[in-house]
Write an enzyme that holds these catalytic residues in place. Structure first.
Site, PDB file in Angstrom:
ATOM      1  N   ILE A 208       0.651  -1.552   0.059  1.00  0.00           N
ATOM      2  CA  ILE A 208       0.429  -0.163   0.087  1.00  0.00           C
ATOM      3  C   ILE A 208       1.218   0.973  -0.062  1.00  0.00           C
ATOM      4  O   ILE A 208       1.305   1.088   0.854  1.00  0.00           O
ATOM      5  CB  ILE A 208      -0.896  -0.044   1.579  1.00  0.00           C
ATOM      6  CG1 ILE A 208      -1.721  -1.292   1.418  1.00  0.00           C
ATOM      7  CG2 ILE A 208      -1.863   1.451   1.730  1.00  0.00           C
ATOM      8  CD1 ILE A 208      -2.757  -1.655  -0.202  1.00  0.00           C
ATOM      9  N   HIS A 209       1.052   2.301  -0.911  1.00  0.00           N
ATOM     10  CA  HIS A 209       1.605   3.107  -1.241  1.00  0.00           C
ATOM     11  C   HIS A 209       1.247   4.114  -1.869  1.00  0.00           C
ATOM     12  O   HIS A 209       1.663   5.187  -1.745  1.00  0.00           O
ATOM     13  CB  HIS A 209       3.571   2.533  -1.821  1.00  0.00           C
ATOM     14  CG  HIS A 209       2.987   2.834  -3.241  1.00  0.00           C
ATOM     15  ND1 HIS A 209       2.351   2.085  -3.748  1.00  0.00           N
ATOM     16  CD2 HIS A 209       3.365   4.155  -4.498  1.00  0.00           C
ATOM     17  CE1 HIS A 209       2.176   2.139  -5.572  1.00  0.00           C
ATOM     18  NE2 HIS A 209       2.672   3.390  -5.250  1.00  0.00           N
ATOM     19  N   ARG A 210      -0.135   4.554  -2.199  1.00  0.00           N
ATOM     20  CA  ARG A 210      -0.266   5.135  -3.469  1.00  0.00           C
ATOM     21  C   ARG A 210      -1.006   6.283  -2.841  1.00  0.00           C
ATOM     22  O   ARG A 210      -1.979   6.022  -1.360  1.00  0.00           O
ATOM     23  CB  ARG A 210      -1.354   4.498  -4.039  1.00  0.00           C
ATOM     24  CG  ARG A 210      -1.672   5.577  -5.636  1.00  0.00           C
ATOM     25  CD  ARG A 210      -3.039   4.429  -6.432  1.00  0.00           C
ATOM     26  NE  ARG A 210      -1.994   4.010  -7.375  1.00  0.00           N
ATOM     27  CZ  ARG A 210      -1.655   3.751  -8.626  1.00  0.00           C
ATOM     28  NH1 ARG A 210      -1.430   5.425  -9.077  1.00  0.00           N
ATOM     29  NH2 ARG A 210      -0.198   2.863  -9.163  1.00  0.00           N
TER      30      ARG A 210
END
Length: 358
Positions: A208-210
């Site tokens: 998860i990075h967006r």
């Protein structure tokens, strides 16, 4: 000898470009000059990265990062133009949808140098995404648009590209070539499975990075609560992006999942090979899951890779924790045909042939 300048800005782009670089070196008919804009600073991209990945080292490293979108793109435009004046290439190759992609295409086009866009025609139809702006503008000024899928071809057709002086070709997805090439040796170059004491098919891989998720605290909480629900059934392993890590720490959020530091490409390939399924908001990892015959739960409101969803290999759940857990349960009983030829074969050779024609 004809000369190509390749513009790259992030580790995934180097891995894709390595496919074409190997083919260029094999045929020895074209000189390639690689420019690293430095857009995504990656401490792991040292000499050992290029040696292990068998990737040519960049001739230029512009070290442009840590700025706003406008400042970064503008600085890249200036620096890339300087390189192009010096190198005088016959064409410029850009990949994907980063600021480096757009800056490289713009710099070349303003100097009347032909532009090749690898991964053309992808659309999320979400204009709040910087990547969507980059890919639309890059496509519009490219001379050769190399599309990974039939959907990408259709997108360009709807936008009227048959009326423009550019060539559009469906060539397949170059990332598939990369996964197949590096997948043959990743087991010998990674000990991540044994180091983490993981049992094959008994863990879920998540990333998860967006920005749309990390900048919205409620969304981020929902996603991590969904991962916690899954972890009651199967262990969740999450290589944590620095941005996500900082936000969790800032708000003192902790979850009952196995959080690890970011991993290298060989480690990621091994995690993909051995996991049960993937939960991600990454674009590239959605395809890499498919190439490794794994289902994917997409923690976004849309995806550019609609073929994965329409054929039952992936599901878009946004940040809904209940949809995430339900998708996880549904995929446990799936008999999907991962041999379906969605992304072509021998893409690198096809791209090389089209570049020679240009």
């Amino acid at each position: 000898m004809k000369k190509i300048v390749t513009i790259l800005g992030a580790r995934p782009q180097f891995i894709k470009a390595a496919v074409l670089s190997r083919i260029i070196a094999k045929h020895n008919a074209v000189e390639e000059v690689i420019v690293h804009t430095g857009q995504h600073y990656d401490a792991n991209m040292s000499d050992i990265f290029f040696d292990e990945m068998e990737i040519p080292k960049p001739k230029y490293n512009l070290a442009i990062n840590g700025m706003s979108h406008g400042a970064m793109t503008g600085q890249m435009l200036i620096e890339i133009e300087t390189v192009l004046i010096k190198e005088k290439p016959n064409l410029v190759v850009v990949y994907g949808d980063t600021n480096s992609t757009l800056a490289g295409a713009l710099a070349a086009k303003k100097m009347n140098i032909k532009v090749v866009h690898v991964e053309a025609g992808l659309r999320s139809f979400n204009m709040k995404m910087p990547e969507e702006i980059n890919r639309i503008l890059t496509d519009r000024i490219s001379d050769l648009l190399l599309c990974p899928t039939g959907t990408a071809m259709e997108n360009l057709q709807k936008e009227g590209f048959e009326n423009l002086p550019s060539k559009v070709v469906k060539c397949g997805d170059i990332m598939k070539d990369a996964v197949e090439f590096y997948g043959k040796t990743s087991e010998h170059k990674s000990s991540v499975i044994s180091n983490l004491n993981l049992d094959p098919n008994e863990f879920v891989l998540a990333t998860i990075h967006r920005q749309e998720n990390t900048d919205d605290l409620e969304k981020l909480k929902d996603i991590f609560e969904g991962l916690e629900l899954i972890s009651k059934q199967k262990q969740v392993v999450l290589p944590l992006h620095p941005r996500t890590k900082a936000i969790l720490k800032e708000h003192n959020l902790t979850y009952d999942i196995k959080i690890i530091d970011p991993v290298g490409y060989f480690d990621m390939l091994e995690l993909l090979k051995k996991c049960n399924l993937v939960v991600t908001d990454s674009g590239g990892l959605q395809k890499e899951a498919f190439f490794n015959k794994k289902h994917c739960i997409i923690a976004r409101d849309e995806t550019e890779w609609v073929e994965l969803v329409s054929n039952g290999f992936a599901e878009v759940i946004g940040s809904d924790k209940h949809k995430m857990f339900q998708a996880f349960k549904n995929f446990q009983n799936s008999n999907a045909d991962f041999e379906m030829p969605l992304f072509g074969e021998n893409t690198g050779e096809k791209i090389y042939t089209e570049i020679l024609k240009l």
